[in-house]
Design a protein around this motif. Structure first.
Motif, PDB file in Angstrom:
ATOM      1  N   ARG A   6       0.835  -1.212   0.000  1.00 38.04           N
ATOM      2  CA  ARG A   6       0.000   0.000   0.000  1.00 38.04           C
ATOM      3  C   ARG A   6       0.864   1.256   0.000  1.00 38.04           C
ATOM      4  O   ARG A   6       0.611   2.197  -0.745  1.00 38.04           O
ATOM      5  N   GLU A   7       1.872   1.249   0.840  1.00 37.14           N
ATOM      6  CA  GLU A   7       2.756   2.410   0.923  1.00 37.14           C
ATOM      7  C   GLU A   7       3.512   2.616  -0.386  1.00 37.14           C
ATOM      8  O   GLU A   7       3.664   3.750  -0.851  1.00 37.14           O
ATOM      9  N   ALA A   8       3.970   1.525  -1.002  1.00 38.61           N
ATOM     10  CA  ALA A   8       4.712   1.633  -2.260  1.00 38.61           C
ATOM     11  C   ALA A   8       3.813   2.154  -3.382  1.00 38.61           C
ATOM     12  O   ALA A   8       4.250   2.977  -4.194  1.00 38.61           O
ATOM     13  N   VAL A   9       2.560   1.704  -3.432  1.00 42.61           N
ATOM     14  CA  VAL A   9       1.641   2.175  -4.477  1.00 42.61           C
ATOM     15  C   VAL A   9       1.342   3.656  -4.276  1.00 42.61           C
ATOM     16  O   VAL A   9       1.344   4.436  -5.232  1.00 42.61           O
ATOM     17  N   MET A  10       1.086   4.052  -3.042  1.00 41.08           N
ATOM     18  CA  MET A  10       0.788   5.462  -2.776  1.00 41.08           C
ATOM     19  C   MET A  10       2.008   6.337  -3.110  1.00 41.08           C
ATOM     20  O   MET A  10       1.847   7.437  -3.642  1.00 41.08           O
ATOM     21  N   LYS A  11       3.207   5.852  -2.824  1.00 41.10           N
ATOM     22  CA  LYS A  11       4.411   6.615  -3.130  1.00 41.10           C
ATOM     23  C   LYS A  11       4.653   6.669  -4.649  1.00 41.10           C
ATOM     24  O   LYS A  11       5.075   7.687  -5.170  1.00 41.10           O
ATOM     25  N   HIS A  12       4.357   5.563  -5.341  1.00 46.12           N
ATOM     26  CA  HIS A  12       4.567   5.504  -6.791  1.00 46.12           C
ATOM     27  C   HIS A  12       3.673   6.505  -7.524  1.00 46.12           C
ATOM     28  O   HIS A  12       4.101   7.138  -8.481  1.00 46.12           O
ATOM     29  N   TYR A  13       2.420   6.639  -7.077  1.00 48.49           N
ATOM     30  CA  TYR A  13       1.476   7.540  -7.741  1.00 48.49           C
ATOM     31  C   TYR A  13       1.363   8.902  -7.045  1.00 48.49           C
ATOM     32  O   TYR A  13       0.416   9.643  -7.277  1.00 48.49           O
ATOM     33  N   ALA A  14       2.327   9.240  -6.197  1.00 50.24           N
ATOM     34  CA  ALA A  14       2.258  10.497  -5.446  1.00 50.24           C
ATOM     35  C   ALA A  14       2.297  11.729  -6.352  1.00 50.24           C
ATOM     36  O   ALA A  14       1.689  12.756  -6.043  1.00 50.24           O
ATOM     37  N   ASP A  15       2.991  11.645  -7.475  1.00 50.49           N
ATOM     38  CA  ASP A  15       3.124  12.801  -8.362  1.00 50.49           C
ATOM     39  C   ASP A  15       2.004  12.914  -9.385  1.00 50.49           C
ATOM     40  O   ASP A  15       1.965  13.883 -10.145  1.00 50.49           O
ATOM     41  N   VAL A  16       1.095  11.951  -9.414  1.00 48.15           N
ATOM     42  CA  VAL A  16       0.014  11.957 -10.398  1.00 48.15           C
ATOM     43  C   VAL A  16      -1.099  12.880  -9.918  1.00 48.15           C
ATOM     44  O   VAL A  16      -1.510  12.818  -8.759  1.00 48.15           O
ATOM     45  N   ASN A  17      -1.563  13.742 -10.805  1.00 44.21           N
ATOM     46  CA  ASN A  17      -2.693  14.606 -10.468  1.00 44.21           C
ATOM     47  C   ASN A  17      -3.970  13.778 -10.457  1.00 44.21           C
ATOM     48  O   ASN A  17      -4.224  12.998 -11.374  1.00 44.21           O
ATOM     49  N   PHE A  18      -4.782  13.972  -9.417  1.00 50.42           N
ATOM     50  CA  PHE A  18      -6.019  13.204  -9.288  1.00 50.42           C
ATOM     51  C   PHE A  18      -7.204  14.086  -9.628  1.00 50.42           C
ATOM     52  O   PHE A  18      -7.345  15.177  -9.106  1.00 50.42           O
TER      53      PHE A  18
END
Length: 131
Positions: free
Chosen positions: A92-104
C-alpha cells in the motif's frame, strides 16, 4: 549488510486501487478495495453468469441455480484473500508513493468507479436489443 527494499512492479489494478483510495477523500465510503471489487465482479462473475445463462437450458434447472448460488460464495472469499495477500502495508505504501506525483481528478475517479456498471448496462441492453 543492509537489507534490500522490496522492489514492486505496478499494474493496472494498482492504479485502480490508488484511484479508489483517492476517492475516499471525496466520498468516504469508496475505498481501493471497493474499486477492485467492482472490477473483479464485472470481469470475472459477469462472463461466468452469462456463460451459465447461455448453457442454462442444457443444464437441469436445479444445477443451474446451484452454479449461480455458489459463484458469489467462491468469488467473495477469493477476493478477500487476494486483497489481504497482495495489498499488505508495504505494498500500500509503495503504491501510494509511486502515484504520489500523479494529479487526481475526482470526475475521472468516479467515472472509473462506475465504468463496470456502465459496461454491464450497455452489454445487457445490447443483448436484449439483439434478441
Amino acid at each position: 549488510m543492509k537489507r534490500k527494499a522490496n522492489i514492486y512492479r505496478f499494474y493496472i489494478w494498482d492504479y485502480l486501487w490508488w484511484t479508489g483510495e483517492k476517492l475516499q477523500d471525496h466520498h468516504r465510503r469508496i475505498t481501493g478495495e471497493d474499486m477492485l471489487l467492482m472490477y473483479i465482479l464485472f470481469l470475472v462473475s459477469y462472463p461466468l453468469i452469462t456463460l451459465f445463462a447461455l448453457a442454462g437450458p442444457a443444464f437441469v434447472n436445479r444445477s443451474f441455480f446451484i452454479c449461480l448460488l455458489t459463484l458469489p460464495l467462491v468469488l467473495i472469499p477469493a477476493w478477500w484473500i487476494w486483497n489481504k495477500k497482495i495489498y499488505s502495508a508495504g505494498r500500500r505504501e509503495a503504491v501510494m508513493k509511486h502515484y504520489a506525483d500523479v494529479n487526481f481528478n475526482p470526475t475521472k475517479g468516479f467515472f472509473l468507479f462506475f465504468m463496470p456498471v456502465i459496461f454491464f448496462l450497455a452489454a445487457n441492453t445490447t443483448i436484449c436489443l439483439l434478441m
